[in-house]
Design an enzyme around this catalytic site. Structure first.
Site, PDB file in Angstrom:
ATOM      1  N   CYS A 123      34.011  66.993 -12.167  1.00  0.00           N
ATOM      2  CA  CYS A 123      33.051  66.060 -11.590  1.00  0.00           C
ATOM      3  C   CYS A 123      33.307  66.048 -10.085  1.00  0.00           C
ATOM      4  O   CYS A 123      34.462  65.949  -9.654  1.00  0.00           O
ATOM      5  CB  CYS A 123      33.210  64.693 -12.220  1.00  0.00           C
ATOM      6  SG  CYS A 123      33.019  64.776 -14.017  1.00  0.00           S
ATOM      7  N   ASN A 157      36.106  55.462  -5.072  1.00  0.00           N
ATOM      8  CA  ASN A 157      37.405  55.474  -4.428  1.00  0.00           C
ATOM      9  C   ASN A 157      37.600  56.819  -3.737  1.00  0.00           C
ATOM     10  O   ASN A 157      37.762  57.837  -4.393  1.00  0.00           O
ATOM     11  CB  ASN A 157      38.489  55.263  -5.489  1.00  0.00           C
ATOM     12  CG  ASN A 157      39.858  55.389  -4.886  1.00  0.00           C
ATOM     13  OD1 ASN A 157      40.195  54.707  -3.939  1.00  0.00           O
ATOM     14  ND2 ASN A 157      40.636  56.302  -5.430  1.00  0.00           N
ATOM     15  N   SER A 176      36.514  56.479 -22.776  1.00  0.00           N
ATOM     16  CA  SER A 176      35.521  56.842 -21.760  1.00  0.00           C
ATOM     17  C   SER A 176      35.330  58.353 -21.747  1.00  0.00           C
ATOM     18  O   SER A 176      36.290  59.110 -21.686  1.00  0.00           O
ATOM     19  CB  SER A 176      36.010  56.365 -20.386  1.00  0.00           C
ATOM     20  OG  SER A 176      35.180  56.874 -19.366  1.00  0.00           O
ATOM     21  N   GLY A 205      41.958  63.007 -17.527  1.00  0.00           N
ATOM     22  CA  GLY A 205      41.530  63.874 -18.626  1.00  0.00           C
ATOM     23  C   GLY A 205      40.287  63.410 -19.352  1.00  0.00           C
ATOM     24  O   GLY A 205      39.826  62.277 -19.201  1.00  0.00           O
ATOM     25  N   GLU A 206      39.733  64.331 -20.126  1.00  0.00           N
ATOM     26  CA  GLU A 206      38.543  64.057 -20.928  1.00  0.00           C
ATOM     27  C   GLU A 206      39.003  63.862 -22.382  1.00  0.00           C
ATOM     28  O   GLU A 206      39.345  64.827 -23.062  1.00  0.00           O
ATOM     29  CB  GLU A 206      37.578  65.249 -20.787  1.00  0.00           C
ATOM     30  CG  GLU A 206      36.393  65.215 -21.722  1.00  0.00           C
ATOM     31  CD  GLU A 206      35.666  63.883 -21.799  1.00  0.00           C
ATOM     32  OE1 GLU A 206      35.160  63.399 -20.787  1.00  0.00           O
ATOM     33  OE2 GLU A 206      35.633  63.301 -22.912  1.00  0.00           O
ATOM     34  N   SER A 252      30.487  57.868 -18.799  1.00  0.00           N
ATOM     35  CA  SER A 252      30.454  58.046 -17.343  1.00  0.00           C
ATOM     36  C   SER A 252      29.096  58.626 -16.978  1.00  0.00           C
ATOM     37  O   SER A 252      28.909  59.833 -16.983  1.00  0.00           O
ATOM     38  CB  SER A 252      31.571  59.003 -16.911  1.00  0.00           C
ATOM     39  OG  SER A 252      32.816  58.400 -17.155  1.00  0.00           O
ATOM     40  N   LEU A 253      28.172  57.759 -16.682  1.00  0.00           N
ATOM     41  CA  LEU A 253      26.784  58.184 -16.485  1.00  0.00           C
ATOM     42  C   LEU A 253      26.545  58.662 -15.050  1.00  0.00           C
ATOM     43  O   LEU A 253      26.220  59.813 -14.823  1.00  0.00           O
ATOM     44  CB  LEU A 253      25.844  57.029 -16.842  1.00  0.00           C
ATOM     45  CG  LEU A 253      24.385  57.392 -16.990  1.00  0.00           C
ATOM     46  CD1 LEU A 253      24.165  58.339 -18.149  1.00  0.00           C
ATOM     47  CD2 LEU A 253      23.535  56.134 -17.170  1.00  0.00           C
ATOM     48  N   HIS A 254      26.672  57.773 -14.112  1.00  0.00           N
ATOM     49  CA  HIS A 254      26.680  58.063 -12.670  1.00  0.00           C
ATOM     50  C   HIS A 254      25.364  58.572 -12.081  1.00  0.00           C
ATOM     51  O   HIS A 254      25.219  58.620 -10.861  1.00  0.00           O
ATOM     52  CB  HIS A 254      27.794  59.048 -12.301  1.00  0.00           C
ATOM     53  CG  HIS A 254      29.146  58.641 -12.788  1.00  0.00           C
ATOM     54  ND1 HIS A 254      29.610  57.357 -12.719  1.00  0.00           N
ATOM     55  CD2 HIS A 254      30.138  59.363 -13.378  1.00  0.00           C
ATOM     56  CE1 HIS A 254      30.826  57.301 -13.237  1.00  0.00           C
ATOM     57  NE2 HIS A 254      31.167  58.492 -13.646  1.00  0.00           N
ATOM     58  N   CYS A 276      35.467  63.266  -8.397  1.00  0.00           N
ATOM     59  CA  CYS A 276      36.704  62.833  -9.066  1.00  0.00           C
ATOM     60  C   CYS A 276      37.869  63.713  -8.650  1.00  0.00           C
ATOM     61  O   CYS A 276      37.763  64.947  -8.683  1.00  0.00           O
ATOM     62  CB  CYS A 276      36.528  62.917 -10.588  1.00  0.00           C
ATOM     63  SG  CYS A 276      38.056  62.636 -11.495  1.00  0.00           S
TER      64      CYS A 276
HETATM   65  N1  SAH Z   1      37.227  61.816 -18.222  1.00  0.00           N
HETATM   66  C1  SAH Z   1      36.752  60.590 -18.667  1.00  0.00           C
HETATM   67  C2  SAH Z   1      37.727  59.433 -18.518  1.00  0.00           C
HETATM   68  C3  SAH Z   1      38.522  59.342 -17.262  1.00  0.00           C
HETATM   69  S1  SAH Z   1      37.709  58.982 -15.768  1.00  0.00           S
HETATM   70  C4  SAH Z   1      35.446  60.252 -18.010  1.00  0.00           C
HETATM   71  O1  SAH Z   1      35.039  60.948 -17.095  1.00  0.00           O
HETATM   72  O2  SAH Z   1      34.799  59.295 -18.454  1.00  0.00           O
HETATM   73  C5  SAH Z   1      37.456  57.211 -15.772  1.00  0.00           C
HETATM   74  C6  SAH Z   1      36.275  56.776 -14.891  1.00  0.00           C
HETATM   75  O3  SAH Z   1      36.581  56.855 -13.477  1.00  0.00           O
HETATM   76  C7  SAH Z   1      35.053  57.649 -15.096  1.00  0.00           C
HETATM   77  O4  SAH Z   1      33.891  56.865 -15.195  1.00  0.00           O
HETATM   78  C8  SAH Z   1      35.037  58.471 -13.838  1.00  0.00           C
HETATM   79  O5  SAH Z   1      33.769  59.013 -13.591  1.00  0.00           O
HETATM   80  C9  SAH Z   1      35.487  57.475 -12.802  1.00  0.00           C
HETATM   81  N2  SAH Z   1      35.945  58.096 -11.535  1.00  0.00           N
HETATM   82  C10 SAH Z   1      36.504  59.307 -11.341  1.00  0.00           C
HETATM   83  N3  SAH Z   1      36.806  59.498 -10.030  1.00  0.00           N
HETATM   84  C11 SAH Z   1      36.430  58.383  -9.375  1.00  0.00           C
HETATM   85  C12 SAH Z   1      36.512  57.957  -8.020  1.00  0.00           C
HETATM   86  N4  SAH Z   1      37.031  58.746  -7.085  1.00  0.00           N
HETATM   87  N5  SAH Z   1      36.074  56.722  -7.720  1.00  0.00           N
HETATM   88  C13 SAH Z   1      35.577  55.898  -8.677  1.00  0.00           C
HETATM   89  N6  SAH Z   1      35.485  56.234  -9.969  1.00  0.00           N
HETATM   90  C14 SAH Z   1      35.898  57.466 -10.331  1.00  0.00           C
HETATM   91 FE1  SF4 Z   2      37.349  63.234 -13.692  1.00  0.00          FE
HETATM   92 FE2  SF4 Z   2      36.548  62.343 -16.102  1.00  0.00          FE
HETATM   93 FE3  SF4 Z   2      35.106  64.195 -14.759  1.00  0.00          FE
HETATM   94 FE4  SF4 Z   2      37.483  64.862 -15.805  1.00  0.00          FE
HETATM   95  S1  SF4 Z   2      35.646  64.267 -16.909  1.00  0.00           S
HETATM   96  S2  SF4 Z   2      36.721  65.412 -13.769  1.00  0.00           S
HETATM   97  S3  SF4 Z   2      38.646  62.948 -15.496  1.00  0.00           S
HETATM   98  S4  SF4 Z   2      35.510  62.046 -14.134  1.00  0.00           S
END
Ligand code: SAH
Ligand code: SF4
Length: 411
Positions: free
Chosen positions: A135, A317, A218, A186-187, A240-242, A138
């Site tokens: 992502c 963040n 999540s 992690g996922e 994690s929609l976004h 992230c």
């Molecule tokens: N991999 C899984 C679970 C871990 S991430 C997932 O993606 O859902 C947990 C949450 O933090 C997710 O919604 C992810 O998109 C969000 N996230 C990742 N990096 C971020 C960042 N830099 N700032 C804010 N949220 C973030």
């Molecule tokens: Fe980050 Fe979750 Fe995307 Fe993996 S799946 S890169 S932990 S936001």
């Protein structure tokens, strides 16, 4: 330098079986197999051991007073109850706690406890070291996957937190640790077997006893696994929609190219037992000028129409090297107001534990830097074999700095 990804579910084979990661059935089978316990007594022994390990938090067979002394020694020879090493521990002014836990050489994860989240406090656990998805916003996504965590390593994160919070034997009332969220590194749906076993163990009523309704997984949207997640674990679902349209989601959450929004939304609607009491959480990271317009808030409402849902707005963040910025506070509030007006609870995750979480991931990167510099030194000195002998897990870890950035925004 040879890089090999170790996707195995198990760490380096250890002679002893770690009881922490065995489900009840797994424990009974392992006891039978060990030869230490008679077959006909295996179920009863498993019951006794289960209570000591998961209700009392014991790490020593010698304390298990209802198991004969003659059996405790042989059990300790075949099985282990050892906790992983806590490499660093930090406590924020606001009570947030963070542990850097070394599961094995080069396998380090961070686990964060955040008070006043959920019923009384939530523990954010990791399911993998690194992540195969990338992502774009992230930081974990910039780290290559080192490996899946085992069920024992996932449960151990809860045990470490309980040790530190002084919550053994497992209290039924007035708990500090009431909720678990799989929102660390992690996922989880790419490690579903181990995550599901860990949930079975954590939720068992005669042990840690955190109800499945208080365990949230999540996912970035691994569509083919959603149904299994629901049926196998009955955990609460967070997505994690976004983004509200494929073009943007393809960029932010690239797994969307494989499982586009249409398929994802259909799989969410089919998630077992959704109701107003069991709502899906949609996570939405607020990225300045990218996904934070009022039109997108309205598109979000349209997209999730009819799904019992709450929306978690996460201020982005930032991490070194990212091009994204966090939306302005006013923009976030305006976005939230539109959702609220449409009847959705849409809490904005307030940053917690900033004083320690601002450095989130840095501890880990520090230890990685040390290893990296040791490696470079060895190279300079012509000790090339050091490089070859470095376990690939560590070599991978050296590549990484500051993973796990998303936790810094709190829960
Ligand atoms: N991999 C899984 C679970 C871990 S991430 C997932 O993606 O859902 C947990 C949450 O933090 C997710 O919604 C992810 O998109 C969000 N996230 C990742 N990096 C971020 C960042 N830099 N700032 C804010 N949220 C973030
Ligand atoms: Fe980050 Fe979750 Fe995307 Fe993996 S799946 S890169 S932990 S936001």
């Amino acid at each position: 330098m040879a890089y090999t990804l170790d996707l195995s579910a198990k760490p380096a084979a250890s002679a002893k079986v770690n009881i922490t990661g065995l489900t009840r059935d797994g424990l009974i089978a392992a006891l039978k197999e060990s030869g230490v316990v008679e077959e006909r007594k295996a179920k009863m022994r498993a019951q006794q051991i289960w209570r000591w390990v998961h209700h009392y938090g014991f790490t020593d067979f010698d304390k298990m007073t209802d198991i004969g002394k003659d059996q405790r020694g042989p059990l300790a020879e075949k099985f282990t109850l050892a906790r992983p090493e806590v490499v660093e521990r930090q406590v924020s002014k606001d009570g947030t706690r963070k542990w850097l836990i070394r599961m094995a050489p080069g396998i380090e994860v961070e686990t964060v406890y955040i008070p006043d989240v959920g019923r009384s406090g939530a523990l954010c656990v990791s399911s993998q070291v690194g992540c195969t998805l990338n992502c774009s916003f992230c930081h974990t996504g910039t780290q290559r996957l080192v490996r899946n965590l085992t069920a024992a390593e996932i449960v151990a994160q809860v045990q470490v937190a309980r040790d530190d919070l002084g919550e053994w034997p497992s209290p039924k009332e007035d708990r500090r640790l009431s909720n678990i969220v799989f929102m660390g590194m992690g996922e989880p749906l790419y490690n579903l077997d181990n995550v599901a076993d860990a949930i079975d163990i954590i939720s068992d009523n005669e042990g840690i006893a955190i109800s499945r309704r208080r365990i949230t997984v999540s996912t970035s949207g691994v569509v083919p696994e959603l149904d299994t997640l629901g049926k196998r674990t009955a955990a609460m679902l967070a997505i994690s929609l976004h983004a509200t349209h494929d073009e943007l989601r393809d960029v932010l959450v690239p797994v969307n190219k494989k499982y586009p929004l249409k398929d994802l939304m259909a799989a969410i609607r089919a998630y077992p037992d959704l109701s107003n009491a069991r709502r899906v959480t949609f996570e939405y990271v607020m990225l300045k000028g990218v996904n934070d317009s009022p039109a997108e808030a309205r598109a979000l409402i349209n997209l999730i129409k009819g799904i019992p849902a709450k929306i978690n707005l996460i201020p982005f963040n930032p991490w070194p090297g990212t091009d994204y910025q966090c939306s302005d506070w006013r923009t976030i509030e305006a976005f939230a107001a539109i959702l609220n007006k449409a009847g959705y609870a849409s809490p904005i995750r307030t940053p917690r534990g900033r004083d320690i979480l601002a450095a989130c991931g840095q501890l880990k990167s520090e230890s990685e830097k040390v290893r990296a510099s040791a490696l470079r030194k060895a190279q300079v000195e012509g000790l090339a074999q050091v490089e070859d002998e470095t376990p690939h897990n560590e070599t991978d870890a050296i590549e990484t700095e500051l993973p796990y950035g998303h936790l810094a925004s709190g829960m």
